[in-house]
Scaffold this motif. Structure first.
Motif, PDB file in Angstrom:
ATOM      1  N   ASP A 352     109.070  71.812  40.549  1.00 36.47           N
ATOM      2  CA  ASP A 352     110.050  71.316  41.517  1.00 36.47           C
ATOM      3  C   ASP A 352     109.402  70.566  42.672  1.00 36.47           C
ATOM      4  OD1 ASP A 352     112.188  72.376  40.095  1.00 36.47           O
ATOM      5  OD2 ASP A 352     111.941  74.350  41.026  1.00 36.47           O
ATOM      6  N   LYS A 353     108.152  70.893  43.004  1.00 40.31           N
ATOM      7  CA  LYS A 353     107.525  70.315  44.186  1.00 40.31           C
ATOM      8  C   LYS A 353     106.461  69.263  43.880  1.00 40.31           C
ATOM      9  CE  LYS A 353     108.228  74.410  47.088  1.00 40.31           C
ATOM     10  NZ  LYS A 353     107.575  75.458  47.921  1.00 40.31           N
ATOM     11  N   ASN A 354     105.940  69.253  42.665  1.00 40.93           N
ATOM     12  CA  ASN A 354     104.821  68.364  42.342  1.00 40.93           C
ATOM     13  C   ASN A 354     105.212  67.325  41.291  1.00 40.93           C
ATOM     14  OD1 ASN A 354     102.978  69.831  44.017  1.00 40.93           O
ATOM     15  ND2 ASN A 354     102.856  71.390  42.420  1.00 40.93           N
ATOM     16  N   ARG A 355     104.404  66.275  41.228  1.00 40.78           N
ATOM     17  CA  ARG A 355     104.574  65.280  40.177  1.00 40.78           C
ATOM     18  C   ARG A 355     103.804  65.732  38.931  1.00 40.78           C
ATOM     19  NH1 ARG A 355     107.130  61.073  41.363  1.00 40.78           N
ATOM     20  NH2 ARG A 355     106.312  59.888  39.598  1.00 40.78           N
ATOM     21  N   PRO A 356     104.125  65.179  37.764  1.00 45.09           N
ATOM     22  CA  PRO A 356     103.386  65.565  36.550  1.00 45.09           C
ATOM     23  C   PRO A 356     101.881  65.360  36.726  1.00 45.09           C
ATOM     24  CG  PRO A 356     105.314  64.255  35.973  1.00 45.09           C
ATOM     25  CD  PRO A 356     105.201  64.208  37.468  1.00 45.09           C
ATOM     26  N   ASN A 357     101.099  66.322  36.243  1.00 39.22           N
ATOM     27  CA  ASN A 357      99.646  66.240  36.443  1.00 39.22           C
ATOM     28  C   ASN A 357      98.861  66.280  35.132  1.00 39.22           C
ATOM     29  OD1 ASN A 357     100.110  68.895  35.799  1.00 39.22           O
ATOM     30  ND2 ASN A 357      98.838  69.760  37.424  1.00 39.22           N
ATOM     31  N   ILE A 358      99.560  66.160  33.998  1.00 33.88           N
ATOM     32  CA  ILE A 358      98.881  66.092  32.696  1.00 33.88           C
ATOM     33  C   ILE A 358      99.449  64.913  31.910  1.00 33.88           C
ATOM     34  CG2 ILE A 358      98.507  67.208  30.467  1.00 33.88           C
ATOM     35  CD1 ILE A 358      98.531  69.838  31.718  1.00 33.88           C
ATOM     36  N   ARG A 359      98.556  64.167  31.278  1.00 30.62           N
ATOM     37  CA  ARG A 359      98.984  63.104  30.367  1.00 30.62           C
ATOM     38  C   ARG A 359      98.367  63.354  28.998  1.00 30.62           C
ATOM     39  NH1 ARG A 359     101.747  59.645  33.299  1.00 30.62           N
ATOM     40  NH2 ARG A 359     101.210  59.301  35.488  1.00 30.62           N
ATOM     41  N   ILE A 360      99.104  62.961  27.965  1.00 28.06           N
ATOM     42  CA  ILE A 360      98.622  63.125  26.599  1.00 28.06           C
ATOM     43  C   ILE A 360      99.062  61.924  25.768  1.00 28.06           C
ATOM     44  CG2 ILE A 360     100.676  64.471  25.924  1.00 28.06           C
ATOM     45  CD1 ILE A 360      98.829  66.045  23.997  1.00 28.06           C
ATOM     46  N   CYS A 361      98.182  61.511  24.862  1.00 30.00           N
ATOM     47  CA  CYS A 361      98.508  60.442  23.920  1.00 30.00           C
ATOM     48  C   CYS A 361      98.275  60.971  22.510  1.00 30.00           C
ATOM     49  CB  CYS A 361      97.651  59.201  24.169  1.00 30.00           C
ATOM     50  SG  CYS A 361      97.878  57.889  22.941  1.00 30.00           S
ATOM     51  N   THR A 362      99.301  60.876  21.669  1.00 31.02           N
ATOM     52  CA  THR A 362      99.181  61.289  20.280  1.00 31.02           C
ATOM     53  C   THR A 362      99.639  60.138  19.381  1.00 31.02           C
ATOM     54  OG1 THR A 362     101.414  62.213  20.225  1.00 31.02           O
ATOM     55  CG2 THR A 362      99.626  63.706  20.859  1.00 31.02           C
ATOM     56  N   GLN A 363      99.341  60.256  18.089  1.00 37.18           N
ATOM     57  CA  GLN A 363      99.779  59.235  17.133  1.00 37.18           C
ATOM     58  C   GLN A 363     100.240  59.867  15.825  1.00 37.18           C
ATOM     59  OE1 GLN A 363      96.707  56.271  16.470  1.00 37.18           O
ATOM     60  NE2 GLN A 363      97.495  54.946  18.074  1.00 37.18           N
ATOM     61  N   VAL A 364     101.192  59.186  15.201  1.00 36.01           N
ATOM     62  CA  VAL A 364     101.539  59.454  13.806  1.00 36.01           C
ATOM     63  C   VAL A 364     101.305  58.155  13.055  1.00 36.01           C
ATOM     64  CG1 VAL A 364     103.309  60.167  12.174  1.00 36.01           C
ATOM     65  CG2 VAL A 364     103.294  61.138  14.486  1.00 36.01           C
TER      66      VAL A 364
END
Length: 429
Positions: A352-364
């Protein structure tokens, strides 16, 4: 699931159709695969004994199995004859329905399968049909303990399971994903059979009824976790892929949203926001495709426009769709990559208080989408129904692939058959 009363594990309905012939080949491959079940019993079904035998003969020649025709049952049935559909359904544990457009021909098969205690899988990319079948038949299917699984081909196995795979691989909570589909072609280019073209024409031309269906369903909104995912412009640039993109107009968004609703409401999982795009290369290609899309949307609004689009698919699709479909050379040289860019929160973060702090890239990644990857996905979906019954939602019903198979080994099966799921990168911001 096959018993003395049901001689066949699988029946391929519409086996002599354009897509059905490739599904037939794929079942035949699976029948002799050492990793698979050598006891798989199956049949092909359709209106013409001669055409069904022709499909089996071509598959036998291609696969080097001269005895194939004698190993596979044949069932004569017609979509316009409910009694024949009942007879087909009574003989199978699972029907693989390859007869489209599904908005015209899909419901009688669903109805016959439910009434006769048979599960059914289709490869529809038509949201109106898929959503209508849920509202009309979910409770009836659950009462019978059978599974009706739509969109089990290229629409929408890679997208739906790709989002679930991404959610499983992120070290935290996934809140939003964008997917970018890239189609790779060889020197002879791309071509798609006009059956898909017809489904798109009828579906987009009838958007008003899909809106009515969704309004009547009166579903409460799925909560948005984290920042709301912003829609991109009709033409946008993806820096990570160095390509322009346009919105993907297939069934993926509808299917993924239904899956996320199910996982949230039934398994208390955090829902994931989703948007789908297709890469188109440089700005010139993007502008051309945008104008072609506007041209299509104008014609599809009128009866005479739809008739022209259906009669001359090659002309109005600029050569991408034809009544003949792709050549074997075109199919062999084609493949797809679907790239997912996700964001979320690490464990313990205050959402509720923070912005997203993890990013992920996947592929099919996989082979040609329409007639190689689709049969693989459909057949592996059917085998998962047969073999992973204890991991399916109970007691049955009408499901998206992700809702039905989130706890099964379907992704592992697809990986072994050339539709490969992988993590490209993860990072904390």
């Amino acid at each position: 699931m096959a018993t003395k009363e049901r001689p066949f594990h699988l029946v391929v309905f519409g086996a002599s159709g354009f897509t059905g012939q490739f599904v037939t080949e794929e079942v035949a491959r699976e029948q002799v695969d050492p990793k698979g079940s050598s006891r798989l019993t199956w049949a092909v079904a359709g209106r013409s004994q001669e055409k069904l035998q022709g499909v089996l003969a071509r598959a036998a020649l291609k696969l080097g199995r001269p005895a194939l025709s004698s190993e596979v049952g044949t069932i004569i049935c017609d979509i316009t004859n409910p009694a024949s559909l009942d007879e087909m359904a009574k003989q199978a544990a699972v029907v693989l329905n390859c007869v489209g457009p599904y908005r015209f021909y899909g419901e009688p098969v669903v109805k016959a399968c439910i009434e006769n205690g048979t599960s059914c899988i289709d490869i529809s990319g038509e949201p109106q049909f898929l959503e209508l079948m849920y509202w009309k038949y979910h409770e009836k299917a659950a009462e019978k303990g059978v599974y009706i699984i739509g969109s089990s081909g290229f629409d929408s196995i890679p997208a739906d399971l790709g989002v679930i795979y991404t959610s499983n691989k992120i070290n935290g909570i996934l809140t939003a994903v964008e997917s970018f589909l890239t189609i790779h072609s060889g020197p002879e280019g791309l071509c798609i059979h006009d059956g898909t073209w017809k489904s798109a024409i009828y579906g987009i031309g009838d958007q008003s009824n899909l809106k009515k269906l969704r309004t009547q369903s009166n579903l409460k909104p799925v909560p948005i976790v984290g920042p709301k995912l912003k829609r991109r412009w009709p033409i946008s640039y993806c820096r990570e892929l160095s390509s322009y993109s346009i919105p993907f107009l297939g069934a993926d968004v509808s299917v993924v949203k239904r899956t996320q609703r199910y996982l949230h409401e039934n398994l208390e999982q955090s829902p994931v926001q989703y948007a789908a795009y297709v890469t188109v290369g440089g700005i010139t290609s993007a502008i051309k495709l945008m104008f072609a899309g506007l041209f299509f949307l104008f014609f599809v609004r009128f009866g005479i426009g739809r008739q022209l689009l259906i009669k001359f698919p090659w002309l109005f699709s600029f050569g991408y769709f034809s009544k003949q479909g792709p050549t074997h050379k075109q199919m062999d040289a084609s493949s797809f990559t679907m790239t997912f860019f996700g964001q979320g929160y690490s464990q313990g973060s205050d959402i509720d208080k923070n912005r997203p702090n993890i990013r992920i890239c996947t592929q099919v990644k996989g082979p040609e989408a329409g007639y190689v990857a689709t049969p693989i996905a459909m057949v592996q979906t059917a085998l998962t129904l047969l073999n992973d019954a204890s991991e399916l939602p109970k007691p049955g019903g009408v499901f998206t692939p992700g809702a039905a198979f989130s706890k099964t080994k379907l992704i592992d099966r697809l990986n072994q058959r050339g539709i490969e799921f992988s993590v490209i990168s993860t990072s904390e911001v």
